[in-house]
Design an enzyme around this catalytic site. Structure first.
Site, PDB file in Angstrom:
ATOM      1  N   LYS A 181       8.085  21.781 -60.436  1.00 42.49           N
ATOM      2  CA  LYS A 181       9.360  21.051 -60.380  1.00 42.49           C
ATOM      3  C   LYS A 181       9.883  21.236 -58.965  1.00 42.49           C
ATOM      4  O   LYS A 181      10.441  22.287 -58.630  1.00 42.49           O
ATOM      5  CB  LYS A 181      10.323  21.635 -61.416  1.00 42.49           C
ATOM      6  CG  LYS A 181      11.372  20.675 -61.960  1.00 42.49           C
ATOM      7  CD  LYS A 181      12.301  20.112 -60.930  1.00 42.49           C
ATOM      8  CE  LYS A 181      13.236  21.153 -60.379  1.00 42.49           C
ATOM      9  NZ  LYS A 181      14.029  20.673 -59.215  1.00 42.49           N
ATOM     10  N   GLU A 257      11.268  34.522 -55.711  1.00 49.25           N
ATOM     11  CA  GLU A 257      11.457  34.584 -54.252  1.00 49.25           C
ATOM     12  C   GLU A 257      12.854  34.041 -53.996  1.00 49.25           C
ATOM     13  O   GLU A 257      13.077  32.829 -54.074  1.00 49.25           O
ATOM     14  CB  GLU A 257      10.404  33.724 -53.544  1.00 49.25           C
ATOM     15  CG  GLU A 257       8.976  34.213 -53.737  1.00 49.25           C
ATOM     16  CD  GLU A 257       8.654  35.460 -52.918  1.00 49.25           C
ATOM     17  OE1 GLU A 257       9.455  35.846 -52.053  1.00 49.25           O
ATOM     18  OE2 GLU A 257       7.596  36.053 -53.168  1.00 49.25           O
ATOM     19  N   CYS A 291      14.724  31.348 -45.635  1.00 48.70           N
ATOM     20  CA  CYS A 291      15.163  32.543 -46.367  1.00 48.70           C
ATOM     21  C   CYS A 291      14.998  33.797 -45.518  1.00 48.70           C
ATOM     22  O   CYS A 291      15.658  34.795 -45.751  1.00 48.70           O
ATOM     23  CB  CYS A 291      14.382  32.672 -47.661  1.00 48.70           C
ATOM     24  SG  CYS A 291      12.614  32.615 -47.372  1.00 48.70           S
ATOM     25  N   GLU A 388      24.287  34.437 -47.173  1.00 50.19           N
ATOM     26  CA  GLU A 388      23.190  33.779 -46.477  1.00 50.19           C
ATOM     27  C   GLU A 388      23.778  32.566 -45.750  1.00 50.19           C
ATOM     28  O   GLU A 388      24.436  31.725 -46.371  1.00 50.19           O
ATOM     29  CB  GLU A 388      22.173  33.334 -47.537  1.00 50.19           C
ATOM     30  CG  GLU A 388      20.904  32.812 -46.981  1.00 50.19           C
ATOM     31  CD  GLU A 388      19.883  32.539 -48.094  1.00 50.19           C
ATOM     32  OE1 GLU A 388      20.264  32.180 -49.219  1.00 50.19           O
ATOM     33  OE2 GLU A 388      18.685  32.673 -47.803  1.00 50.19           O
TER      34      GLU A 388
HETATM   35  P1  NAD Z   1      18.311  26.356 -55.260  1.00 51.91           P
HETATM   36  O1  NAD Z   1      18.328  27.671 -55.966  1.00 51.91           O
HETATM   37  O2  NAD Z   1      19.542  25.533 -55.300  1.00 51.91           O
HETATM   38  O3  NAD Z   1      17.143  25.433 -55.854  1.00 51.91           O
HETATM   39  C1  NAD Z   1      15.824  25.888 -55.953  1.00 51.91           C
HETATM   40  C2  NAD Z   1      15.119  25.072 -57.022  1.00 51.91           C
HETATM   41  O4  NAD Z   1      15.751  25.297 -58.280  1.00 51.91           O
HETATM   42  C3  NAD Z   1      15.166  23.565 -56.803  1.00 51.91           C
HETATM   43  O5  NAD Z   1      13.977  22.990 -57.301  1.00 51.91           O
HETATM   44  C4  NAD Z   1      16.343  23.136 -57.640  1.00 51.91           C
HETATM   45  O6  NAD Z   1      16.263  21.778 -58.024  1.00 51.91           O
HETATM   46  C5  NAD Z   1      16.181  24.073 -58.831  1.00 51.91           C
HETATM   47  N1  NAD Z   1      17.421  24.318 -59.551  1.00 51.91           N
HETATM   48  C6  NAD Z   1      18.696  24.239 -59.095  1.00 51.91           C
HETATM   49  N2  NAD Z   1      19.561  24.550 -60.092  1.00 51.91           N
HETATM   50  C7  NAD Z   1      18.811  24.828 -61.182  1.00 51.91           C
HETATM   51  C8  NAD Z   1      19.111  25.225 -62.512  1.00 51.91           C
HETATM   52  N3  NAD Z   1      20.367  25.406 -62.910  1.00 51.91           N
HETATM   53  N4  NAD Z   1      18.098  25.436 -63.368  1.00 51.91           N
HETATM   54  C9  NAD Z   1      16.828  25.277 -62.963  1.00 51.91           C
HETATM   55  N5  NAD Z   1      16.470  24.910 -61.730  1.00 51.91           N
HETATM   56  C10 NAD Z   1      17.441  24.692 -60.834  1.00 51.91           C
HETATM   57  O7  NAD Z   1      17.832  26.662 -53.781  1.00 51.91           O
HETATM   58  P2  NAD Z   1      17.667  25.618 -52.568  1.00 51.91           P
HETATM   59  O8  NAD Z   1      19.029  25.248 -52.105  1.00 51.91           O
HETATM   60  O9  NAD Z   1      16.717  24.540 -52.930  1.00 51.91           O
HETATM   61  O10 NAD Z   1      16.929  26.544 -51.486  1.00 51.91           O
HETATM   62  C11 NAD Z   1      17.588  27.440 -50.686  1.00 51.91           C
HETATM   63  C12 NAD Z   1      17.509  28.849 -51.245  1.00 51.91           C
HETATM   64  O11 NAD Z   1      16.144  29.198 -51.459  1.00 51.91           O
HETATM   65  C13 NAD Z   1      18.039  29.868 -50.273  1.00 51.91           C
HETATM   66  O12 NAD Z   1      18.804  30.825 -50.974  1.00 51.91           O
HETATM   67  C14 NAD Z   1      16.778  30.507 -49.705  1.00 51.91           C
HETATM   68  O13 NAD Z   1      16.939  31.805 -49.221  1.00 51.91           O
HETATM   69  C15 NAD Z   1      15.892  30.473 -50.899  1.00 51.91           C
HETATM   70  N6  NAD Z   1      14.489  30.576 -50.460  1.00 51.91           N
HETATM   71  C16 NAD Z   1      13.830  31.751 -50.684  1.00 51.91           C
HETATM   72  C17 NAD Z   1      12.517  31.904 -50.248  1.00 51.91           C
HETATM   73  C18 NAD Z   1      11.771  33.177 -50.477  1.00 51.91           C
HETATM   74  O14 NAD Z   1      10.553  33.174 -50.308  1.00 51.91           O
HETATM   75  N7  NAD Z   1      12.406  34.273 -50.840  1.00 51.91           N
HETATM   76  C19 NAD Z   1      11.883  30.844 -49.587  1.00 51.91           C
HETATM   77  C20 NAD Z   1      12.587  29.662 -49.374  1.00 51.91           C
HETATM   78  C21 NAD Z   1      13.904  29.544 -49.836  1.00 51.91           C
END
Ligand code: NAD
Length: 484
Positions: A181, A257, A291, A388
């Site tokens: 997804k 992650e 991240c 962040e």
């Molecule tokens: P997000 O948590 O908003 O979304 C991540 C994924 O989850 C997306 O596919 C989104 O559509 C889905 N999602 C959102 N709400 C959801 C819900 N209620 N239920 C199920 N799925 C849901 O994050 P983002 O804005 O896409 O990405 C940025 C974040 O990701 C930052 O916090 C960053 O640090 C983190 N990140 C971490 C790593 C790592 O390896 N630790 C790598 C890249 C990004």
């Protein structure tokens, strides 16, 4: 005939069981180009029924995929590596268009993303168990590593290719079928990867992709499905925490992650040129939307002023503009809301005593651009240190002693990446050991490598991706007690 990524031919349907199909309820959502706000295309938005169909397609395809010879699975993964590498320019262009990042960031992302297929192709034949004589001598203890089963993968928008392949490659290597997804802002790259994997010979149903406008219900339905055995999530700590609750109900194995708040420590004895260069890379890769981006630059008093001046000079020289112009080093942020968030954050930080050395003001568009920004006099308690940033703002905090520097670095619930710059090797290693972080860069700003275990401690996550560790997230240990 390879699938074309030309605009008119972009994959925009769900990919389930090896077939492209519309959403069962016909719904779609728009994907926009952050550099100009224009709609690129519309993509099918999976319903919960579609998501369940995808899990069931994966479940049906799993046993066959798990049973083929390791070398054959490895060959498919190697073909995926070659296919991605051969199409790297096209994929980079797609990433630039839906994510907004600079061309250089997109091109290096594709290379990094493809490498996971090669790295895990090399890991397939090395999945090993062991046999031993039980201490009591009554039996043999035989231990096997088996695929964990159907895996649901949920990925963010900031690295639309690499965050997907960092999960798909080890899952496939381990023998697991997956449903991906992707983030709603960037589904096109994931769909293009699905097309490439099908061309590389991944059997129908082994990789399924279900973009959705509203992720919550779709992911919840997949996590609750009895066939699902694994949830691998990359994204924010807030969403990860809520998914952990859902995963608990179905007793899923989880890899998380999550967000970071990386400290970057610069000691007085550091080579200033390397420290500035490393800080620019750690802060500005992907426009700061990473991240592992340096979030808090913690600089020793003796070089604080000079470091601030040189960092500001380096950051203000970075050309900013649409990523399709290959001269640009800083692309667009993911959307206008992210730009507004940067502006608010700078206002809050200045209200709390920070000074703007460079940047700090968006040009008002068009496009979601925010300039590289350096803030000094960011004291503990300043709100920008507690979250962040996810953008091109570098807040600088001063410290005096090593103990103070470490204490400032660890003053966060997050623990993903961290960075140390010093010419004293024993100090570098001492500080690296003392930092609460899953990863430490010593005298360098770039740490990601498919061959290294990537992941965090505390609120930054559970488990590791990449390295020899990554495949074990998709394997389950079986013990067989045997008399022979
Ligand atoms: P997000 O948590 O908003 O979304 C991540 C994924 O989850 C997306 O596919 C989104 O559509 C889905 N999602 C959102 N709400 C959801 C819900 N209620 N239920 C199920 N799925 C849901 O994050 P983002 O804005 O896409 O990405 C940025 C974040 O990701 C930052 O916090 C960053 O640090 C983190 N990140 C971490 C790593 C790592 O390896 N630790 C790598 C890249 C990004």
């Amino acid at each position: 005939m390879p699938h074309s990524f030309a605009p008119a031919n972009l994959a925009h349907q769900l990919f389930i069981g090896g077939a492209w199909r519309d959403a069962s309820d016909g719904s779609v959502f728009e994907v926009r180009d952050p550099a100009n706000g224009e709609v690129i295309t519309q993509v099918a938005s999976a319903s919960t029924e579609d998501a369940i169909a995808a899990v069931e397609a994966a479940e049906s395809a799993g046993p066959q995929w798990a049973s083929i010879a390791p070398r054959e699975r490895a060959t498919v993964l190697l073909r995926a590596f070659s296919a991605m590498t051969a199409r790297s320019d096209e994929l980079a262009e797609l990433i630039v268009r839906e994510n907004g990042k600079s061309w250089a960031d997109a091109a290096s992302e594709v290379a990094y993303a493809a490498e996971f297929f090669r790295w895990y192709a090399e890991g397939v034949p090395r999945i090993a168990g062991h046999v031993q004589i039980a201490p009591g001598g009554d039996k043999r203890i035989m231990v096997l590593q088996q695929p964990i089963g159907t895996a649901v993968l949920v990925t963010p928008w900031n690295f639309p290719a690499a965050m997907a392949t960092r999960k798909i490659a080890p899952a496939l290597a381990a023998g697991c079928p997956v449903v991906l997804k992707p983030a709603s802002d960037t589904p096109l790259t994931a769909l293009a990867i699905a097309a490439l994997l099908a061309e590389a010979g991944v059997p129908d149903g082994v990789v399924n992709v279900v973009p959705a406008r509203r992720s919550g219900p779709v992911v919840a339905a997949m996590i609750a499905h009895p066939a699902t055995r694994k949830l691998s999530f990359t994204g924010s700590t807030e969403v990860g925490r809520s998914l952990l609750h859902g995963a608990a109900d179905n007793i899923l194995s989880v890899s998380m992650e999550l967000g970071g708040n990386a400290p970057l420590l610069v000691f007085d004895d550091a080579d200033l040129g390397s420290a500035v260069e490393g800080a620019v890379i750690a802060k500005m890769r992907n426009g700061g939307q990473s991240c592992i981006a340096a979030n808090r630059l913690i600089v020793q008093a003796g070089i604080y002023t000079e470091f601030a001046e040189r960092l500001a000079a380096a950051m203000e020289q970075m050309p900013i503009g649409p990523g399709m112009d290959r001269q640009m080093q800083v692309g667009a942020m993911i959307n206008e809301a992210a730009v507004d968030e940067m502006a608010d954050l700078v206002t809050q930080s200045v209200d709390a005593g920070a000074h703007i050395v460079t940047g700090g003001k968006a040009d008002g568009g068009p496009g979601a651009f925010y300039p590289p920004t350096v803030l000094t006099d960011v004291e503990p308690g300043n709100p920008i240190l507690d979250r962040e940033i996810f953008g091109p703002i570098a807040p600088l905090t001063k410290f005096d002693t090593e103990e103070q520097g470490i204490a400032l670095a660890n003053a966060t619930p997050f623990g993903l990446a961290s960075y140390v710059f010093t010419a004293d090797l024993s100090r570098a290693l001492r500080v690296a050991e003392a930092l609460d972080a899953g990863m430490v860069g010593i005298n360098r700003g770039l740490i990601s490598d498919p061959a290294a275990p990537f992941g965090g401690v505390k609120h930054s996550g559970l488990g590791r991706e990449g390295g020899s560790e990554g495949i074990h997230e998709f394997l389950e240990t079986k013990y067989i007690a045997v008399d022979w």
